[in-house]
Design an enzyme around this catalytic site. Structure first.
Site, PDB file in Angstrom:
ATOM      1  N   ASP A   1      -2.272  10.328  -2.686  1.00 28.03           N
ATOM      2  CA  ASP A   1      -2.439   9.235  -3.638  1.00 28.03           C
ATOM      3  C   ASP A   1      -2.742   9.733  -5.046  1.00 28.03           C
ATOM      4  O   ASP A   1      -2.573   8.991  -6.000  1.00 28.03           O
ATOM      5  CB  ASP A   1      -3.566   8.302  -3.169  1.00 28.03           C
ATOM      6  CG  ASP A   1      -3.156   7.526  -1.943  1.00 28.03           C
ATOM      7  OD1 ASP A   1      -2.763   6.363  -2.084  1.00 28.03           O
ATOM      8  OD2 ASP A   1      -3.218   8.093  -0.829  1.00 28.03           O
TER       9      ASP A   1
ATOM     10  N   GLN B   1      -3.325   2.794   9.912  1.00 26.91           N
ATOM     11  CA  GLN B   1      -2.004   2.831   9.294  1.00 26.91           C
ATOM     12  C   GLN B   1      -1.033   3.719  10.063  1.00 26.91           C
ATOM     13  O   GLN B   1       0.171   3.470  10.061  1.00 26.91           O
ATOM     14  CB  GLN B   1      -2.106   3.320   7.841  1.00 26.91           C
ATOM     15  CG  GLN B   1      -2.823   2.352   6.910  1.00 26.91           C
ATOM     16  CD  GLN B   1      -4.276   2.721   6.722  1.00 26.91           C
ATOM     17  OE1 GLN B   1      -4.923   3.234   7.640  1.00 26.91           O
ATOM     18  NE2 GLN B   1      -4.821   2.474   5.544  1.00 26.91           N
TER      19      GLN B   1
ATOM     20  N   ARG C   1      -7.220  -1.112  -7.362  1.00 18.97           N
ATOM     21  CA  ARG C   1      -7.606   0.024  -6.514  1.00 18.97           C
ATOM     22  C   ARG C   1      -7.794   1.240  -7.404  1.00 18.97           C
ATOM     23  O   ARG C   1      -6.942   1.529  -8.254  1.00 18.97           O
ATOM     24  CB  ARG C   1      -6.549   0.319  -5.438  1.00 18.97           C
ATOM     25  CG  ARG C   1      -6.384  -0.807  -4.422  1.00 18.97           C
ATOM     26  CD  ARG C   1      -5.598  -0.358  -3.207  1.00 18.97           C
ATOM     27  NE  ARG C   1      -6.390   0.519  -2.361  1.00 18.97           N
ATOM     28  CZ  ARG C   1      -5.892   1.204  -1.329  1.00 18.97           C
ATOM     29  NH1 ARG C   1      -4.607   1.126  -1.036  1.00 18.97           N
ATOM     30  NH2 ARG C   1      -6.676   1.969  -0.596  1.00 18.97           N
TER      31      ARG C   1
ATOM     32  N   ARG D   1       0.854  -1.188   0.000  1.00 14.32           N
ATOM     33  CA  ARG D   1       0.000   0.000   0.000  1.00 14.32           C
ATOM     34  C   ARG D   1       0.891   1.239   0.000  1.00 14.32           C
ATOM     35  O   ARG D   1       2.100   1.154   0.204  1.00 14.32           O
ATOM     36  CB  ARG D   1      -0.934  -0.005   1.219  1.00 14.32           C
ATOM     37  CG  ARG D   1      -0.236  -0.419   2.496  1.00 14.32           C
ATOM     38  CD  ARG D   1      -0.723   0.279   3.704  1.00 14.32           C
ATOM     39  NE  ARG D   1      -0.611   1.716   3.597  1.00 14.32           N
ATOM     40  CZ  ARG D   1       0.524   2.370   3.800  1.00 14.32           C
ATOM     41  NH1 ARG D   1       1.649   1.748   4.090  1.00 14.32           N
ATOM     42  NH2 ARG D   1       0.543   3.687   3.717  1.00 14.32           N
ATOM     43  N   GLY D   2       0.251   2.387  -0.200  1.00 15.34           N
ATOM     44  CA  GLY D   2       1.000   3.624  -0.393  1.00 15.34           C
ATOM     45  C   GLY D   2       1.196   3.830  -1.880  1.00 15.34           C
ATOM     46  O   GLY D   2       1.652   2.922  -2.592  1.00 15.34           O
ATOM     47  N   ALA D   3       0.860   5.026  -2.366  1.00 11.43           N
ATOM     48  CA  ALA D   3       0.846   5.254  -3.815  1.00 11.43           C
ATOM     49  C   ALA D   3       2.172   4.896  -4.493  1.00 11.43           C
ATOM     50  O   ALA D   3       2.177   4.158  -5.486  1.00 11.43           O
ATOM     51  CB  ALA D   3       0.457   6.707  -4.104  1.00 11.43           C
TER      52      ALA D   3
ATOM     53  N   ASN E   1      -6.088  11.961  -0.402  1.00 13.74           N
ATOM     54  CA  ASN E   1      -5.238  11.250   0.555  1.00 13.74           C
ATOM     55  C   ASN E   1      -6.159  10.479   1.501  1.00 13.74           C
ATOM     56  O   ASN E   1      -7.382  10.554   1.409  1.00 13.74           O
ATOM     57  CB  ASN E   1      -4.332  12.221   1.318  1.00 13.74           C
ATOM     58  CG  ASN E   1      -3.218  11.514   2.044  1.00 13.74           C
ATOM     59  OD1 ASN E   1      -2.537  10.651   1.489  1.00 13.74           O
ATOM     60  ND2 ASN E   1      -3.002  11.861   3.303  1.00 13.74           N
ATOM     61  N   LYS E   2      -5.557   9.747   2.403  1.00 18.90           N
ATOM     62  CA  LYS E   2      -6.329   8.903   3.322  1.00 18.90           C
ATOM     63  C   LYS E   2      -7.432   9.701   4.016  1.00 18.90           C
ATOM     64  O   LYS E   2      -7.259  10.862   4.365  1.00 18.90           O
ATOM     65  CB  LYS E   2      -5.394   8.297   4.355  1.00 18.90           C
ATOM     66  CG  LYS E   2      -6.047   7.323   5.317  1.00 18.90           C
ATOM     67  CD  LYS E   2      -6.738   6.170   4.594  1.00 18.90           C
ATOM     68  CE  LYS E   2      -5.797   5.390   3.721  1.00 18.90           C
ATOM     69  NZ  LYS E   2      -6.479   4.301   2.975  1.00 18.90           N
TER      70      LYS E   2
END
Length: 359
Positions: free
Chosen positions: A245, A204, A97, A54-56, A255-256
């Site tokens: 992201d 996270q 995703r 995970r993480g762009a 973003n999150k």
């Protein structure tokens, strides 16, 4: 590798070893360090969709290597058929995703490599794809170093830095994006404090950000998401740095979930709000944040915690994984080439229009 020296007990986020793709399973952290061997296209898709990687930026690297894994069983096909399968399988991997632009960016770059390659057979084209994936991997590490270098002057001795979710080394293959200036300042011996939001519903921040910062020896304090504004109100935060992201052409960014709340609070208290943004996360094809597709995840992530129900049975829940923060709340974007200030639509294009994400 500099990033790995910070975390001597932690396996690399992504590793390509003699044709095998190895991913650190981030759903098991911080209690277990488990490295998964990803052996086929379906396993790559699941690893991205289920947030094991995970993480762009890390998703972009995983997508590039993942497409190589997906094509390993096609190396004996005629070249024309190999190319057709490559396009088809890349399109399927791109569905893992929807919000992080690096997934489609990495796959698009791999397809561009294939289209430009004059390989004589499928095996030669496959090797060219592996070389391209390795180049994307190396570039990600260099991007993190550049963000760290340009963001370093923002962190002064005695300052408090707040971050949200995990845009750290675990979200990349290097120093991270939002954490890159933090690690750079720490290496310089600057004394400062980090506050990390827990980042519900998947934690996270609690599971990943404070874990890696603690391992690196950074002074970090975990707070619940709803405490961010209160911490700011007490004068403990001088700077906010978050990751992203996807960044739209006008500077709106995804973003999150919870990032928008942090940005609004920072704006209210007059705290500079920066976004760590590698060029691979820019999406000039998307005019504004209104056009960014927001991933909606399973209700169970909200109604349960560590597998245990925390809400009434059969309750309705919403679980958007991201939110969009308007560019008006952004002080600047920390990129590998420097800090970009408003007006963002013009300045971002000026910095990066040649990077391949421009319309």
């Amino acid at each position: 590798m500099v990033a790995q020296s910070l975390f001597p007990t932690l396996a690399p986020t992504i590793e390509w070893r003699d044709g095998d793709l190895l991913l650190l399973d981030q759903t098991r952290l911080p209690h277990e360090i488990v490295v998964e061997h990803v052996a086929d296209a379906a396993a790559v898709w699941r690893a991205i969709h289920e947030l094991r990687v995970r993480g762009a930026p890390a998703i972009g690297v995983a997508a590039a290597y993942g497409l190589c894994v997906a094509m390993q069983d096609a190396r004996d096909l005629p070249l024309t058929q190999f190319r057709a399968e490559l396009e088809r399988r890349a399109g399927w991997l791109d569905t893992a995703r929807p919000t992080a632009v690096n997934l489609s960016w990495g796959l698009r770059r791999m397809l561009q490599c294939a289209r430009a390659c004059n390989a004589s057979d499928s095996k030669a084209l496959y090797e060219a794809l592996v070389d391209e994936a390795k180049q994307i991997h190396a570039e990600d590490q260099a991007l993190c170093e550049g963000i760290g270098m340009h963001g370093l002057p923002l962190i002064e001795p005695g300052s408090g830095v707040l971050t949200h979710c995990n845009a750290g080394a675990l979200a990349t293959t290097g120093l991270g994006t939002a954490t890159a200036p933090i690690y750079a300042a720490h290496r310089e011996g600057i004394v400062f404090k980090v506050f990390a939001d827990e980042t519900r519903p998947l934690l996270q921040g609690a599971r990943l950000t404070v874990f890696e910062l603690q391992q690196a020896g950074v002074d970090v304090t975990l707070i619940v998401d709803s405490a961010a504004a209160s911490i700011m109100s007490h004068g403990l935060v001088d700077l906010v740095i978050v990751g992203t992201d996807r960044v739209a052409a006008n500077g709106d960014f995804a973003n999150k979930i919870g990032t928008l709340s942090v940005a609004i609070a920072a704006n209210y208290y007059g705290i500079p709000f920066y976004v760590a943004c590698p060029s691979s996360t820019l999406d000039f094809r998307t005019p504004t944040g209104a056009q960014i597709e927001i991933e909606e995840r399973r209700e169970e992530e909200v109604t349960s915690l560590a597998g245990q129900p925390i809400a009434p049975r059969a309750i309705n829940a919403r679980n958007p994984a991201f939110d969009v923060t308007p560019h008006e709340l952004v002080t600047g974007f920390i990129t590998e080439r420097g800090i970009v200030k408003a007006p963002f639509e013009r300045s971002l294009r000026g910095f990066f229009a040649a990077e391949g994400n421009a319309a």
